[in-house]
Design a protein around this motif. Structure first.
Motif, PDB file in Angstrom:
ATOM      1  N   MET A   1       0.842  -1.195   0.000  1.00  0.00           N
ATOM      2  CA  MET A   1       0.000   0.000   0.000  1.00  0.00           C
ATOM      3  C   MET A   1       0.875   1.242   0.000  1.00  0.00           C
ATOM      4  O   MET A   1       1.926   1.262   0.628  1.00  0.00           O
ATOM      5  N   ASN A   2       0.387   2.276  -0.625  1.00  0.00           N
ATOM      6  CA  ASN A   2       1.162   3.505  -0.613  1.00  0.00           C
ATOM      7  C   ASN A   2       0.695   4.424   0.510  1.00  0.00           C
ATOM      8  O   ASN A   2      -0.383   4.264   1.072  1.00  0.00           O
ATOM      9  N   GLU A   3       1.516   5.388   0.821  1.00  0.00           N
ATOM     10  CA  GLU A   3       1.284   6.257   1.970  1.00  0.00           C
ATOM     11  C   GLU A   3       0.001   7.089   1.883  1.00  0.00           C
ATOM     12  O   GLU A   3      -0.700   7.230   2.892  1.00  0.00           O
ATOM     13  N   PRO A   4      -0.365   7.682   0.719  1.00  0.00           N
ATOM     14  CA  PRO A   4      -1.607   8.464   0.682  1.00  0.00           C
ATOM     15  C   PRO A   4      -2.853   7.623   0.986  1.00  0.00           C
ATOM     16  O   PRO A   4      -3.780   8.098   1.641  1.00  0.00           O
ATOM     17  N   LEU A   5      -2.851   6.375   0.556  1.00  0.00           N
ATOM     18  CA  LEU A   5      -3.991   5.506   0.824  1.00  0.00           C
ATOM     19  C   LEU A   5      -4.080   5.166   2.316  1.00  0.00           C
ATOM     20  O   LEU A   5      -5.174   5.154   2.897  1.00  0.00           O
ATOM     21  N   ILE A   6      -2.934   4.928   2.921  1.00  0.00           N
ATOM     22  CA  ILE A   6      -2.910   4.646   4.357  1.00  0.00           C
ATOM     23  C   ILE A   6      -3.370   5.865   5.144  1.00  0.00           C
ATOM     24  O   ILE A   6      -4.163   5.753   6.080  1.00  0.00           O
ATOM     25  N   LEU A   7      -2.896   7.040   4.759  1.00  0.00           N
ATOM     26  CA  LEU A   7      -3.294   8.274   5.438  1.00  0.00           C
ATOM     27  C   LEU A   7      -4.792   8.509   5.296  1.00  0.00           C
ATOM     28  O   LEU A   7      -5.463   8.891   6.269  1.00  0.00           O
ATOM     29  N   ALA A   8      -5.336   8.268   4.117  1.00  0.00           N
ATOM     30  CA  ALA A   8      -6.779   8.435   3.903  1.00  0.00           C
ATOM     31  C   ALA A   8      -7.564   7.466   4.783  1.00  0.00           C
ATOM     32  O   ALA A   8      -8.581   7.847   5.391  1.00  0.00           O
ATOM     33  N   ALA A   9      -7.115   6.220   4.875  1.00  0.00           N
ATOM     34  CA  ALA A   9      -7.802   5.236   5.718  1.00  0.00           C
ATOM     35  C   ALA A   9      -7.763   5.658   7.180  1.00  0.00           C
ATOM     36  O   ALA A   9      -8.771   5.548   7.894  1.00  0.00           O
ATOM     37  N   ILE A  10      -6.627   6.163   7.637  1.00  0.00           N
ATOM     38  CA  ILE A  10      -6.511   6.617   9.029  1.00  0.00           C
ATOM     39  C   ILE A  10      -7.453   7.782   9.297  1.00  0.00           C
ATOM     40  O   ILE A  10      -8.132   7.828  10.322  1.00  0.00           O
ATOM     41  N   LEU A  11      -7.515   8.731   8.371  1.00  0.00           N
ATOM     42  CA  LEU A  11      -8.387   9.894   8.554  1.00  0.00           C
ATOM     43  C   LEU A  11      -9.863   9.497   8.556  1.00  0.00           C
ATOM     44  O   LEU A  11     -10.651  10.013   9.353  1.00  0.00           O
ATOM     45  N   ILE A  12     -10.245   8.553   7.682  1.00  0.00           N
ATOM     46  CA  ILE A  12     -11.633   8.088   7.654  1.00  0.00           C
ATOM     47  C   ILE A  12     -11.989   7.379   8.961  1.00  0.00           C
ATOM     48  O   ILE A  12     -13.045   7.616   9.543  1.00  0.00           O
ATOM     49  N   LEU A  13     -11.103   6.527   9.434  1.00  0.00           N
ATOM     50  CA  LEU A  13     -11.360   5.825  10.704  1.00  0.00           C
ATOM     51  C   LEU A  13     -11.399   6.795  11.877  1.00  0.00           C
ATOM     52  O   LEU A  13     -12.213   6.650  12.793  1.00  0.00           O
ATOM     53  N   ALA A  14     -10.532   7.801  11.870  1.00  0.00           N
ATOM     54  CA  ALA A  14     -10.535   8.808  12.935  1.00  0.00           C
ATOM     55  C   ALA A  14     -11.843   9.589  12.930  1.00  0.00           C
ATOM     56  O   ALA A  14     -12.428   9.853  13.996  1.00  0.00           O
ATOM     57  N   ALA A  15     -12.311   9.980  11.743  1.00  0.00           N
ATOM     58  CA  ALA A  15     -13.572  10.718  11.652  1.00  0.00           C
ATOM     59  C   ALA A  15     -14.742   9.856  12.131  1.00  0.00           C
ATOM     60  O   ALA A  15     -15.635  10.344  12.842  1.00  0.00           O
ATOM     61  N   GLY A  16     -14.748   8.587  11.765  1.00  0.00           N
ATOM     62  CA  GLY A  16     -15.809   7.688  12.222  1.00  0.00           C
ATOM     63  C   GLY A  16     -15.798   7.503  13.726  1.00  0.00           C
ATOM     64  O   GLY A  16     -16.840   7.538  14.377  1.00  0.00           O
ATOM     65  N   THR A  17     -14.605   7.339  14.289  1.00  0.00           N
ATOM     66  CA  THR A  17     -14.490   7.187  15.738  1.00  0.00           C
ATOM     67  C   THR A  17     -14.970   8.442  16.460  1.00  0.00           C
ATOM     68  O   THR A  17     -15.721   8.372  17.435  1.00  0.00           O
ATOM     69  N   PHE A  18     -14.551   9.597  15.963  1.00  0.00           N
ATOM     70  CA  PHE A  18     -14.977  10.858  16.576  1.00  0.00           C
ATOM     71  C   PHE A  18     -16.490  11.016  16.480  1.00  0.00           C
ATOM     72  O   PHE A  18     -17.133  11.436  17.449  1.00  0.00           O
ATOM     73  N   SER A  19     -17.061  10.670  15.333  1.00  0.00           N
ATOM     74  CA  SER A  19     -18.513  10.789  15.146  1.00  0.00           C
ATOM     75  C   SER A  19     -19.273   9.908  16.132  1.00  0.00           C
ATOM     76  O   SER A  19     -20.282  10.337  16.704  1.00  0.00           O
ATOM     77  N   LEU A  20     -18.800   8.692  16.337  1.00  0.00           N
ATOM     78  CA  LEU A  20     -19.466   7.808  17.300  1.00  0.00           C
ATOM     79  C   LEU A  20     -19.339   8.335  18.722  1.00  0.00           C
ATOM     80  O   LEU A  20     -20.275   8.231  19.519  1.00  0.00           O
ATOM     81  N   ARG A  21     -18.191   8.914  19.051  1.00  0.00           N
ATOM     82  CA  ARG A  21     -17.999   9.464  20.398  1.00  0.00           C
ATOM     83  C   ARG A  21     -18.908  10.657  20.649  1.00  0.00           C
ATOM     84  O   ARG A  21     -19.408  10.848  21.742  1.00  0.00           O
ATOM     85  N   VAL A  22     -19.092  11.499  19.646  1.00  0.00           N
ATOM     86  CA  VAL A  22     -19.901  12.703  19.788  1.00  0.00           C
ATOM     87  C   VAL A  22     -21.388  12.375  19.740  1.00  0.00           C
ATOM     88  O   VAL A  22     -22.205  13.058  20.363  1.00  0.00           O
ATOM     89  N   ALA A  23     -21.762  11.323  19.027  1.00  0.00           N
ATOM     90  CA  ALA A  23     -23.173  10.979  18.846  1.00  0.00           C
ATOM     91  C   ALA A  23     -23.863  10.679  20.175  1.00  0.00           C
ATOM     92  O   ALA A  23     -25.023  11.062  20.358  1.00  0.00           O
ATOM     93  N   GLY A  24     -23.174  10.034  21.094  1.00  0.00           N
ATOM     94  CA  GLY A  24     -23.791   9.691  22.381  1.00  0.00           C
ATOM     95  C   GLY A  24     -24.301  10.905  23.128  1.00  0.00           C
ATOM     96  O   GLY A  24     -25.501  11.007  23.428  1.00  0.00           O
ATOM     97  N   PRO A  25     -23.443  11.864  23.457  1.00  0.00           N
ATOM     98  CA  PRO A  25     -23.929  13.052  24.176  1.00  0.00           C
ATOM     99  C   PRO A  25     -24.951  13.869  23.383  1.00  0.00           C
ATOM    100  O   PRO A  25     -25.888  14.429  23.954  1.00  0.00           O
TER     101      PRO A  25
END
Length: 106
Positions: A1-25
């Protein structure tokens, strides 16, 4: 895998995690749970934690963990139940398991 694809995957997972954390409150004010549902959720959390402790205590990979680890967990659990300081609980549990293994107990 190349670095831009890995970075994109990390950013998508981070956004999803943040969204789930914020959704509760944010959603808490919109939904009202019954008392029975609250009790069931509380019980489910306890059962899940107990299952996790039992699995970690009695298994090592796909095999039995032996007797030293469960006895160490038992010592730690008894000390925690007696409200001993956390550091003492951890050190006593580890020392019990290590001592038994030093004596040749699996």
């Amino acid at each position: 895998m190349n670095e831009p694809l890995i970075l994109a995957a990390i950013l998508i997972l981070a956004a999803g995690t943040f969204s789930l954390r914020v959704a509760g409150p944010l959603m808490r004010a919109r939904f009202e749970l019954s008392e029975r549902t609250r009790q069931l959720l509380s019980t489910a959390a306890i059962v899940l934690l107990a299952a996790l402790v039992a699995t970690a205590t009695f298994t090592a990979g796909h095999t039995h963990a032996g007797i030293a680890r469960p006895l160490g967990v038992l010592v730690g659990g008894l000390l925690a139940w007696r409200r001993a300081p956390f550091v003492l609980v951890v050190v006593a549990a580890a020392a019990t398991a290590a001592g038994l293994r030093l004596l040749g107990v699996p």
